[in-house]
Write a protein that holds these residues in place. Sequence first.
Motif, short mmCIF file in Angstrom:
data_model
loop_
_atom_site.label_atom_id
_atom_site.label_comp_id
_atom_site.label_asym_id
_atom_site.label_seq_id
_atom_site.Cartn_x
_atom_site.Cartn_y
_atom_site.Cartn_z
N SER A 2 0.83 -1.20 0.00
CA SER A 2 0.00 0.00 0.00
C SER A 2 0.87 1.25 0.00
N ILE A 35 -5.79 -2.43 5.69
CA ILE A 35 -7.16 -2.05 5.32
C ILE A 35 -7.22 -1.67 3.85
N VAL A 36 -6.26 -0.86 3.39
CA VAL A 36 -6.23 -0.45 1.98
C VAL A 36 -6.06 -1.66 1.07
N GLU A 37 -5.20 -2.58 1.45
CA GLU A 37 -4.99 -3.79 0.65
C GLU A 37 -6.26 -4.65 0.60
N SER A 38 -6.97 -4.75 1.72
CA SER A 38 -8.21 -5.53 1.75
C SER A 38 -9.26 -4.90 0.84
N ILE A 39 -9.36 -3.60 0.86
CA ILE A 39 -10.32 -2.92 0.00
C ILE A 39 -9.95 -3.13 -1.46
N ALA A 40 -8.67 -3.10 -1.79
CA ALA A 40 -8.22 -3.34 -3.17
C ALA A 40 -8.61 -4.74 -3.63
N LYS A 41 -8.49 -5.74 -2.75
CA LYS A 41 -8.88 -7.11 -3.10
C LYS A 41 -10.37 -7.20 -3.41
N VAL A 42 -11.18 -6.52 -2.62
CA VAL A 42 -12.62 -6.54 -2.84
C VAL A 42 -12.94 -5.86 -4.17
N GLN A 43 -12.26 -4.78 -4.49
CA GLN A 43 -12.50 -4.08 -5.74
C GLN A 43 -12.11 -4.93 -6.94
#
Length: 99
Positions: A2, A35-43
Amino acid sequence: MSDITPELVRHLASLSRIDLHDEEVTSLTSELGQIVESIAKVQEVATDDVVATSHPIPLQNVSRPDEVGETLTQEQALSNAPDSADGRFRVPAILGGEQ
């Protein structure tokens, strides 16, 4: 990886007027990065054919239709009141001096 850096965390803390110690900056840098990495995975898996939802189960209004029914007369409503006057409930005053 991130783009969250300790300098960014310090800057955000400064904007928020939050005083962070070095240990807190280190911890928050790691946590915010995750958190940013998790959101990127969801996207990555989000597709246009999947409708966004705010709740997993469709909700509906469960109230009944508003229909006029039997109501109490003024006398019936006041029949069990400890005190009444002029067709209204009479209660002790709550403002002002003691009575």
